[in-house]
Scaffold this active site. Sequence first.
Site, short mmCIF file in Angstrom:
data_model
loop_
_atom_site.label_atom_id
_atom_site.label_comp_id
_atom_site.label_asym_id
_atom_site.label_seq_id
_atom_site.Cartn_x
_atom_site.Cartn_y
_atom_site.Cartn_z
N TYR A 149 0.82 -1.22 0.00
CA TYR A 149 0.00 0.00 0.00
C TYR A 149 0.85 1.26 0.00
CZ TYR A 149 -4.26 -2.62 0.53
OH TYR A 149 -5.31 -3.48 0.30
N LYS A 219 2.61 -14.72 5.22
CA LYS A 219 2.99 -15.63 4.14
C LYS A 219 4.52 -15.73 4.15
CE LYS A 219 1.54 -17.86 0.42
NZ LYS A 219 1.28 -19.24 0.66
N ASP A 285 -2.85 -18.52 3.57
CA ASP A 285 -3.79 -19.36 2.81
C ASP A 285 -4.44 -20.38 3.74
OD1 ASP A 285 -1.00 -19.85 2.65
OD2 ASP A 285 -1.33 -21.57 1.35
N ASP A 309 -6.56 -6.91 4.24
CA ASP A 309 -7.61 -6.50 3.32
C ASP A 309 -8.45 -7.71 2.89
OD1 ASP A 309 -9.04 -4.81 1.75
OD2 ASP A 309 -7.56 -4.63 0.17
#
Length: 421
Positions: A149, A219, A285, A309
């Site tokens: 971002y 991640k 995930d 998000d």
Amino acid sequence: MDDIIQLVNGKLVVPDTPIIPFIEGDGIGKDITEPTQRVINAAVTAAYGGSRKLVWMEVLAGEKAFKATGNYLPEETLDAFRTYRIGIKGPLQTPVGEGIRSLTVALRQTLDLYVCLRPIRWFKGVPSPIRYPELVDMHIFRENTEDIYAGIEYMTGTEKALKFRDFLINEMGVDKIRFPETSSFGVKPVSKEGSERLIRSAIEYAIGRKLPSVTLVHKGNIMKFTEGAFKNWGYDLAETEFGAQTFTWRQYQKLEKEKSQADANKALQSAKNEGKVIIKDVITDAFLQESLLHPFDYSVIATMNLNGDYISDQLAAMVGGIGISPGANINYSGGYAIFEATHGTAPNIAGTGKANPGSLILSGVMMLEYLGWYEAAEHVYDALEHTFAKRRVTSDLFSMMEGATLLTTSGFADEIINNMH
Ligand code: NAD
């Protein structure tokens, strides 16, 4: 000065009649702001009679600001949030061709509102795609100022993209760009300070509310030095700053390796018995799947901007969707906070009376809790529960509920007020 919220020795000092700046917002912002204020005012009156009252003060942003001042985000608006500390906003449309990616992102970055807090809870009667929605009670802490971002991106073919590519290949020895002639590039800054202040806020929140765990979602298996570092900094911080109040999964694994699994389980159990917050981590995930299958295993979630998000929208869908998903952007160090609905301006239904004001109303409830006005917040929760139980809802929920009565935006707010005891 009397009506200005102050921060004294790290604690908010809230007067009985605090001035609260608000941005009406674009699109359905106009439809949901006044009903929200009516509900919040009614709850404050129900809780405190006339002894406490919010003094709403409109500040401009978006289309309304542009029409009045020629500027989408006037400096006076930013100054008002700096002065009065706590405010609320409706959704803002991203201006086209202004060089601003998003007014909401600009507000978050200018005021350094580094936590995006999104609580996820289910209200009885609201349609949910999951089996046990009553077990959902999650609180997302999404980092709000870093990650992709930051907007550091170079479009393929531009001078900067070529320069960046050549730097990577020639100076950094990178040989893994699959299609160097046609690649665009993005940069993902994730800092120790930025991660630590977000995770510190999440742990303090869990301790303050006696919540069982904080899960670091990342991640890191792929992005080792950004997302993987976020996880490691989180564990380091929990162990050094909150050693007496937390037990980390990393400590569990160390015990398991150095002693035995039985010892590790024993330590975990006694930490739980002592009411310590369990700090654990999960790969993004896996979290998206696990949070659907076993939502009761998760309480506070601390994560980076982009993961946050995605996660926010999935979890919101589990408990009724975008029409009843509140949010807040907070800088805990300075006490600054702007509460906001998580949805956008919904131009397709603006002015039709179809918008659900629930998301902004619940954001207002988060604001009441942040001010320490818990009794008023409880009045709204109770009244909302009664309203959903009677199946009297706006069109977004009406289409999913059997035997429901359709209410307009304003009618839904009236119904909540009528159900306030
Ligand atoms: P959106 O959230 O405005 O709309 C998505 C869908 O959800 C639409 O079908 C809409 O009708 C529905 N919806 C949204 N809020 C609702 C409510 N309260 N009640 C009932 N239905 C509701 O998303 P979008 O269409 O992608 O974005 C529209 C504009 O909003 C864009 O300009 C975008 O930049 C802006 N936006 C602003 C914010 C913010 O200010 N925080 C957040 C997201 C999008």
